[in-house]
Design a protein around this motif. Structure first.
Motif, PDB file in Angstrom:
ATOM      1  N   VAL A   1       0.850  -1.188   0.000  1.00  0.00           N
ATOM      2  CA  VAL A   1       0.000   0.000   0.000  1.00  0.00           C
ATOM      3  C   VAL A   1       0.888   1.240   0.000  1.00  0.00           C
ATOM      4  O   VAL A   1       1.839   1.334   0.793  1.00  0.00           O
ATOM      5  CB  VAL A   1      -0.932   0.005   1.232  1.00  0.00           C
ATOM      6  CG1 VAL A   1      -1.813   1.259   1.237  1.00  0.00           C
ATOM      7  CG2 VAL A   1      -1.801  -1.252   1.242  1.00  0.00           C
TER       8      VAL A   1
ATOM      9  N   ARG B   1       1.268   5.443   0.257  1.00  0.00           N
ATOM     10  CA  ARG B   1       0.639   6.551   0.974  1.00  0.00           C
ATOM     11  C   ARG B   1       0.612   7.824   0.126  1.00  0.00           C
ATOM     12  O   ARG B   1       1.628   8.219  -0.453  1.00  0.00           O
ATOM     13  CB  ARG B   1       1.397   6.820   2.271  1.00  0.00           C
ATOM     14  CG  ARG B   1       0.724   7.789   3.233  1.00  0.00           C
ATOM     15  CD  ARG B   1       1.642   8.113   4.412  1.00  0.00           C
ATOM     16  NE  ARG B   1       2.335   6.922   4.907  1.00  0.00           N
ATOM     17  CZ  ARG B   1       3.339   6.971   5.776  1.00  0.00           C
ATOM     18  NH1 ARG B   1       3.771   8.143   6.226  1.00  0.00           N
ATOM     19  NH2 ARG B   1       3.917   5.857   6.181  1.00  0.00           N
TER      20      ARG B   1
ATOM     21  N   TRP C   1      -9.261   6.327   7.614  1.00  0.00           N
ATOM     22  CA  TRP C   1      -8.493   6.541   6.392  1.00  0.00           C
ATOM     23  C   TRP C   1      -9.354   6.243   5.169  1.00  0.00           C
ATOM     24  O   TRP C   1     -10.410   5.622   5.254  1.00  0.00           O
ATOM     25  CB  TRP C   1      -7.255   5.659   6.388  1.00  0.00           C
ATOM     26  CG  TRP C   1      -7.493   4.168   6.346  1.00  0.00           C
ATOM     27  CD1 TRP C   1      -7.505   3.367   5.242  1.00  0.00           C
ATOM     28  CD2 TRP C   1      -7.761   3.298   7.461  1.00  0.00           C
ATOM     29  NE1 TRP C   1      -7.746   2.055   5.589  1.00  0.00           N
ATOM     30  CE2 TRP C   1      -7.911   1.984   6.946  1.00  0.00           C
ATOM     31  CE3 TRP C   1      -7.896   3.501   8.837  1.00  0.00           C
ATOM     32  CZ2 TRP C   1      -8.195   0.888   7.763  1.00  0.00           C
ATOM     33  CZ3 TRP C   1      -8.162   2.411   9.651  1.00  0.00           C
ATOM     34  CH2 TRP C   1      -8.303   1.129   9.111  1.00  0.00           C
TER      35      TRP C   1
ATOM     36  N   LEU D   1      -9.077   4.347   1.420  1.00  0.00           N
ATOM     37  CA  LEU D   1      -8.262   3.332   0.742  1.00  0.00           C
ATOM     38  C   LEU D   1      -8.875   3.029  -0.614  1.00  0.00           C
ATOM     39  O   LEU D   1     -10.088   2.861  -0.732  1.00  0.00           O
ATOM     40  CB  LEU D   1      -8.214   2.061   1.584  1.00  0.00           C
ATOM     41  CG  LEU D   1      -7.360   0.913   1.047  1.00  0.00           C
ATOM     42  CD1 LEU D   1      -5.871   1.251   1.155  1.00  0.00           C
ATOM     43  CD2 LEU D   1      -7.656  -0.379   1.805  1.00  0.00           C
TER      44      LEU D   1
ATOM     45  N   ILE E   1      -3.540   4.856  -0.084  1.00  0.00           N
ATOM     46  CA  ILE E   1      -4.126   5.182   1.212  1.00  0.00           C
ATOM     47  C   ILE E   1      -3.840   6.630   1.556  1.00  0.00           C
ATOM     48  O   ILE E   1      -2.782   7.172   1.204  1.00  0.00           O
ATOM     49  CB  ILE E   1      -3.572   4.238   2.303  1.00  0.00           C
ATOM     50  CG1 ILE E   1      -4.413   4.307   3.576  1.00  0.00           C
ATOM     51  CG2 ILE E   1      -2.111   4.538   2.610  1.00  0.00           C
ATOM     52  CD1 ILE E   1      -4.083   3.202   4.576  1.00  0.00           C
TER      53      ILE E   1
ATOM     54  N   TRP F   1      -4.378   8.857   5.184  1.00  0.00           N
ATOM     55  CA  TRP F   1      -4.818   8.812   6.569  1.00  0.00           C
ATOM     56  C   TRP F   1      -5.527  10.098   6.941  1.00  0.00           C
ATOM     57  O   TRP F   1      -5.052  11.195   6.662  1.00  0.00           O
ATOM     58  CB  TRP F   1      -3.620   8.575   7.494  1.00  0.00           C
ATOM     59  CG  TRP F   1      -3.022   7.217   7.286  1.00  0.00           C
ATOM     60  CD1 TRP F   1      -1.979   6.880   6.470  1.00  0.00           C
ATOM     61  CD2 TRP F   1      -3.478   6.001   7.883  1.00  0.00           C
ATOM     62  NE1 TRP F   1      -1.758   5.534   6.519  1.00  0.00           N
ATOM     63  CE2 TRP F   1      -2.657   4.967   7.391  1.00  0.00           C
ATOM     64  CE3 TRP F   1      -4.489   5.688   8.795  1.00  0.00           C
ATOM     65  CZ2 TRP F   1      -2.820   3.638   7.759  1.00  0.00           C
ATOM     66  CZ3 TRP F   1      -4.660   4.367   9.177  1.00  0.00           C
ATOM     67  CH2 TRP F   1      -3.826   3.357   8.664  1.00  0.00           C
TER      68      TRP F   1
END
Length: 265
Positions: free
Chosen positions: A137, A139, A170, A172, A195, A197
């Motif tokens: 994943v 960010r 978050w 996603l 992702i 956050w």
């Protein structure tokens, strides 16, 4: 390539059960994942292992104690509301995010498939042979807004699903069918989920140090060209060493540990 290169957020080890996945990681890296929790919307749960540099490893499995599917789906609206409230700068941007993410406003009676292909029979068959490194994943950091980026390029980025675990919230990127992200039919876990956050803290901030650092993330794929093109478009090509293969797609992570170099597959 995006003007804001992505960062590695975490690695994903899929398992039939958390205990199986935890044992696999502990046997390989010398430290057992712990903590984590449940994802009500996806009916999954996880355990986490801190890595150096604000990265972590996630062991994920279907949660046998999750609420029935319909009840879990009913929580989607409240999760979407919480994530939008935390990330939207105004009521207008919140409305835009909702319109960009049809999955977030899905019928409460129609639960979405679990993420990371955990409902796929092919995944179930592979997990019969044990846990494995299935995915990673990336960010997306602010000021870039993941939901806005997805609204601009819906063919490139799957819908952004609002998720929660304890105090963490978050967004996603998860295809509506729960499959791994793909570009031109190629993905298989090698292309990352994205992702962003909403919580001020990152999960790695709450995990104990382990002395383990990711040295390299590598992959092979039979359709390496479209995978490479998508990685470059996302601004994530620098995070993965990709090679072509005549065999199946696969990920390999190399770690520096207190006991030497270890490899997770």
């Amino acid at each position: 390539m995006t003007a804001h290169p992505l960062r590695l957020d975490h690695l994903v080890v899929s398992a039939r059960t958390l205990d199986e996945g935890t044992q696999y990681v502990a046997d390989t890296l010398g430290v057992a994942p712990a903590g984590g929790g449940a994802h009500p919307l996806m009916r999954t749960h996880n355990r986490l292992l801190n890595l150096w540099g604000g990265v972590y490893l996630e062991v994920i499995a279907i949660d046998p104690h999750a609420a029935p599917a319909a009840a879990s789906a009913a929580s989607a609206a409240s999760a979407a509301s919480a994530a939008s409230a935390a990330s939207a700068a105004s009521a207008a941007s919140a409305a835009s995010a909702a319109s960009a993410d049809p999955a977030a406003s899905a019928d409460a009676g129609a639960p979405r498939p679990r993420l990371f292909a955990l409902d796929d029979p092919a995944t179930h068959a592979r997990l019969e042979n044990g846990p494995y490194l299935s995915h990673w994943v990336a960010r997306v950091e602010r000021p870039k807004q993941l939901r806005t980026w997805r609204a601009q390029f819906p063919q490139r980025i799957p819908p952004i699903v609002p998720m929660t675990r304890g105090d963490f919230t978050w967004g996603l990127s998860v295809p509506d069918d729960g499959a791994f992200p793909a570009w031109q039919g190629a993905g298989d876990g090698v292309l990352p989920s994205l992702i962003q956050w909403d919580s001020p803290r990152h999960p790695s901030d709450a995990l104990p140090p382990t002395g383990i650092a990711l040295k390299a993330l590598k992959a092979v794929h039979p359709q390496a060209d479209p995978v490479r093109a998508q990685l470059q478009w996302l601004g994530a090509a620098h995070l993965l060493e990709l090679q072509s293969t005549d065999g199946a797609a696969a990920l390999v992570a190399e770690f520096e540990t207190p006991d030497g170099l270890r490899t997770l597959k």
